[in-house]
Write a protein that holds these residues in place. Structure first.
Motif, PDB file in Angstrom:
ATOM      1  N   ARG A  22       0.818  -1.217   0.000  1.00 47.89           N
ATOM      2  CA  ARG A  22       0.000   0.000   0.000  1.00 47.89           C
ATOM      3  C   ARG A  22       0.854   1.271   0.000  1.00 47.89           C
ATOM      4  N   ALA A  24       1.485   3.203  -2.413  1.00 46.64           N
ATOM      5  CA  ALA A  24       0.790   4.266  -3.137  1.00 46.64           C
ATOM      6  C   ALA A  24      -0.584   4.398  -2.511  1.00 46.64           C
ATOM      7  N   ARG A  35      -7.171  12.100  -4.889  1.00 50.06           N
ATOM      8  CA  ARG A  35      -8.360  11.329  -4.494  1.00 50.06           C
ATOM      9  C   ARG A  35      -9.561  12.236  -4.256  1.00 50.06           C
ATOM     10  N   ASP A  72      -6.656  -2.295  -7.704  1.00 46.10           N
ATOM     11  CA  ASP A  72      -7.229  -2.970  -6.537  1.00 46.10           C
ATOM     12  C   ASP A  72      -7.570  -4.404  -6.897  1.00 46.10           C
ATOM     13  N   TYR A 148     -15.178 -11.516  -0.966  1.00 44.37           N
ATOM     14  CA  TYR A 148     -15.830 -10.241  -1.294  1.00 44.37           C
ATOM     15  C   TYR A 148     -17.033 -10.451  -2.214  1.00 44.37           C
ATOM     16  N   SER A 154     -16.503  -6.121   3.287  1.00 42.48           N
ATOM     17  CA  SER A 154     -15.379  -6.667   4.044  1.00 42.48           C
ATOM     18  C   SER A 154     -15.890  -7.591   5.142  1.00 42.48           C
ATOM     19  N   SER A 201      -5.696 -11.941   1.565  1.00 49.03           N
ATOM     20  CA  SER A 201      -5.848 -11.184   2.812  1.00 49.03           C
ATOM     21  C   SER A 201      -6.736 -11.878   3.827  1.00 49.03           C
ATOM     22  N   HIS A 312       1.583  -6.132   6.759  1.00 47.24           N
ATOM     23  CA  HIS A 312       0.307  -5.798   6.113  1.00 47.24           C
ATOM     24  C   HIS A 312       0.481  -4.380   5.568  1.00 47.24           C
TER      25      HIS A 312
HETATM   26  O1  1CP Z   1       0.565   0.678  -3.145  1.00 40.33           O
HETATM   27  C1  1CP Z   1      -0.365  -0.140  -3.219  1.00 40.33           C
HETATM   28  O2  1CP Z   1      -0.259  -1.258  -2.714  1.00 40.33           O
HETATM   29  C2  1CP Z   1      -1.588   0.318  -3.939  1.00 40.33           C
HETATM   30  C3  1CP Z   1      -2.354  -0.660  -4.706  1.00 40.33           C
HETATM   31  C4  1CP Z   1      -3.386  -1.453  -3.915  1.00 40.33           C
HETATM   32  C5  1CP Z   1      -3.310  -2.802  -3.564  1.00 40.33           C
HETATM   33  C6  1CP Z   1      -2.137  -3.740  -3.752  1.00 40.33           C
HETATM   34  C7  1CP Z   1      -4.653  -0.985  -3.478  1.00 40.33           C
HETATM   35  C8  1CP Z   1      -5.146   0.396  -3.578  1.00 40.33           C
HETATM   36  N1  1CP Z   1      -5.356  -2.047  -2.977  1.00 40.33           N
HETATM   37  C9  1CP Z   1      -4.553  -3.166  -3.011  1.00 40.33           C
HETATM   38  C10 1CP Z   1      -4.881  -4.541  -2.618  1.00 40.33           C
HETATM   39  C11 1CP Z   1      -6.103  -4.811  -1.838  1.00 40.33           C
HETATM   40  N2  1CP Z   1      -7.342  -4.222  -1.940  1.00 40.33           N
HETATM   41  C12 1CP Z   1      -6.194  -5.826  -0.869  1.00 40.33           C
HETATM   42  C13 1CP Z   1      -5.073  -6.769  -0.532  1.00 40.33           C
HETATM   43  C14 1CP Z   1      -4.099  -6.169   0.430  1.00 40.33           C
HETATM   44  C15 1CP Z   1      -4.632  -5.889   1.803  1.00 40.33           C
HETATM   45  O3  1CP Z   1      -5.051  -6.842   2.493  1.00 40.33           O
HETATM   46  O4  1CP Z   1      -4.623  -4.707   2.189  1.00 40.33           O
HETATM   47  C16 1CP Z   1      -7.491  -5.827  -0.352  1.00 40.33           C
HETATM   48  C17 1CP Z   1      -8.067  -6.718   0.737  1.00 40.33           C
HETATM   49  C18 1CP Z   1      -8.216  -4.808  -1.036  1.00 40.33           C
HETATM   50  C19 1CP Z   1      -9.645  -4.472  -0.858  1.00 40.33           C
HETATM   51  C20 1CP Z   1      -9.767  -3.056  -0.473  1.00 40.33           C
HETATM   52  N3  1CP Z   1      -9.654  -2.002  -1.351  1.00 40.33           N
HETATM   53  C21 1CP Z   1      -9.892  -2.507   0.816  1.00 40.33           C
HETATM   54  C22 1CP Z   1      -9.910  -3.324   2.100  1.00 40.33           C
HETATM   55  C23 1CP Z   1     -11.199  -3.248   2.805  1.00 40.33           C
HETATM   56  C24 1CP Z   1     -11.450  -4.361   3.755  1.00 40.33           C
HETATM   57  O5  1CP Z   1     -11.107  -4.245   4.944  1.00 40.33           O
HETATM   58  O6  1CP Z   1     -12.037  -5.358   3.320  1.00 40.33           O
HETATM   59  C25 1CP Z   1      -9.928  -1.117   0.687  1.00 40.33           C
HETATM   60  C26 1CP Z   1     -10.130  -0.086   1.762  1.00 40.33           C
HETATM   61  C27 1CP Z   1      -9.761  -0.822  -0.688  1.00 40.33           C
HETATM   62  C28 1CP Z   1      -9.662   0.508  -1.325  1.00 40.33           C
HETATM   63  C29 1CP Z   1      -8.285   0.899  -1.714  1.00 40.33           C
HETATM   64  N4  1CP Z   1      -7.458   0.157  -2.527  1.00 40.33           N
HETATM   65  C30 1CP Z   1      -6.261   0.819  -2.724  1.00 40.33           C
HETATM   66  C31 1CP Z   1      -6.370   2.063  -2.003  1.00 40.33           C
HETATM   67  C32 1CP Z   1      -5.307   3.118  -1.968  1.00 40.33           C
HETATM   68  C33 1CP Z   1      -7.619   2.090  -1.390  1.00 40.33           C
HETATM   69  C34 1CP Z   1      -8.186   3.208  -0.561  1.00 40.33           C
HETATM   70  C35 1CP Z   1      -9.079   3.993  -1.424  1.00 40.33           C
HETATM   71  C36 1CP Z   1      -9.449   5.308  -0.834  1.00 40.33           C
HETATM   72  O7  1CP Z   1     -10.463   5.342  -0.140  1.00 40.33           O
HETATM   73  O8  1CP Z   1      -8.742   6.281  -1.107  1.00 40.33           O
END
Ligand code: 1CP
Length: 334
Positions: A22, A24, A35, A72, A148, A154, A201, A312
């Motif tokens: 994460r 980025a 954003r 994502d 999902y 989540s 995850s 994580h």
């Molecule tokens: O630098 C990076 O890693 C950015 C790219 C990236 C990656 C690898 C994002 C951007 N998401 C992910 C993977 C991802 N997405 C996972 C696997 C890793 C982990 O466990 O954290 C999972 C479970 C998700 C699903 C997801 N997308 C969640 C998790 C929610 C949950 O608890 O179930 C969330 C909050 C997102 C949104 C998201 N994805 C990425 C960002 C920067 C964001 C936040 C968006 C925002 O609101 O600005």
């Protein structure tokens, strides 16, 4: 040879590359600014000018060894026509999964919906700043995507009670997920991704008896697929209770450990390259504590091929100054 390949392919133990899950994202003010102007998260991922720019933001600040494409794991259900939205303070919210609708989707339809992710990867991988760095593509593991796609949000700590009720539906969805994950992986590699990470995850939600069907078997198929394309694959089965057994059966090229794993124990049992481990909450403390913890991991993995990373994703409230100090500490370690 790129830094991560030196560790994963050559088993180099003379240095430790670093990237951050994460990296980025929301802890960077320059990301939050973009954003703010782009309330629809999926559309932001599909805007290849912006998503490639966001991917490179952390590399402009820190001396990282890899870029991970800003996208994502939920782009997969999106590409299959399932509704995917991200709500503030709630997270992902998915629309109902309709097997009959999804069955109509072919590879061309899928790629048409998500192809801008591949365009972004191409842009990133052609950036001269990345000449000596890796470009990491990624997918969610079949199990985590299934969670999902059925749970529709989540699961946090628990799955809905009737999650496993319709086994026929579940097994059909798993096959569909696997088919399109292969398409997604292949396209990322064809456009410049030179490492693939598979994020599982929610691996920790399963009981041991369910691991073969939902994790080992579908993940092994994907790992073998990535290997057949001659690209290294890193697995992150977060909070799985037995990493050793996972590695024995699934045989990824490297494994990311979570912060509950005892690093001293794991090197006794796993001989493939290891990545990650540091608790992201350590980045919320102070520089002294951070340095002590970082050095602890580096000392333990002194003679083991090791890619520095967290256990994580980096937390949104993290001070970028602490990330800078983390990267510097790893780079200065001799
Ligand atoms: O630098 C990076 O890693 C950015 C790219 C990236 C990656 C690898 C994002 C951007 N998401 C992910 C993977 C991802 N997405 C996972 C696997 C890793 C982990 O466990 O954290 C999972 C479970 C998700 C699903 C997801 N997308 C969640 C998790 C929610 C949950 O608890 O179930 C969330 C909050 C997102 C949104 C998201 N994805 C990425 C960002 C920067 C964001 C936040 C968006 C925002 O609101 O600005």
């Amino acid at each position: 040879m790129k830094p991560l390949n030196k560790i994963i392919t050559n088993k180099d133990t003379s240095f430790n590359p670093i990237w951050i899950m994460r990296q980025a994202g929301r802890y960077l003010p320059e990301f939050r600014e973009i954003r703010k102007e782009n309330p629809n998260f999926i559309n932001l991922c599909l805007n290849d000018d912006l998503s490639s720019k966001i991917t490179l933001q952390p590399l402009k600040r820190f001396n990282l060894d890899a870029a991970i494409i800003f996208s994502d794991i939920l782009m997969l259900p999106y590409g299959l026509g399932q509704k995917v939205e991200f709500e503030k303070n709630f997270g992902p919210r998915l629309g109902k999964f309709d097997l009959n609708e999804v069955a109509k989707i072919d590879e061309i339809d899928f790629v048409e919906k998500v192809h801008r992710v591949y365009k972004a990867i191409k842009k990133v991988s052609l950036d001269p700043d990345l000449n000596n760095k890796n470009t990491i593509g990624f997918v969610g593991a079949p199990w985590t995507l299934l969670v999902y796609m059925i749970n529709l949000q989540s699961p946090k700590k628990n799955l809905k009670k009737d999650f496993f009720k319709d086994k026929f539906l579940i097994n059909r969805i798993l096959l569909i997920i696997e088919k399109f994950l292969k398409v997604h992986i292949k396209n990322q590699i064809d456009n410049g991704a030179n490492i693939i990470q598979i994020f599982d995850s929610w691996a920790g939600l399963l009981e041991e008896k369910d691991l073969p069907n939902y994790i080992y078997s579908p993940t092994l198929n994907l790992v073998n697929f990535v290997k057949s394309l001659n690209v290294p694959v890193i697995c992150f089965p977060r909070e799985i209770r037995n990493y050793t057994e996972f590695c024995k059966i699934v045989r990824p090229d490297a494994v990311n450990i979570d912060y509950n794993v005892n690093p001293k124990e794991i090197i006794k049992n796993i001989n493939i390259p290891i990545q990650g481990g540091l608790d992201p909450k350590i980045l919320l403390t102070n520089k002294n504590t951070l340095k002590k913890e970082v050095i602890k991991y580096l000392e333990i993995f002194k003679d083991h091929p090791y890619i520095f990373n967290l256990g994580h994703g980096v937390l949104p409230e993290t001070d970028p100054g602490m990330v800078e100090y983390l990267v510097k500490t790893v780079k200065d370690y001799k």
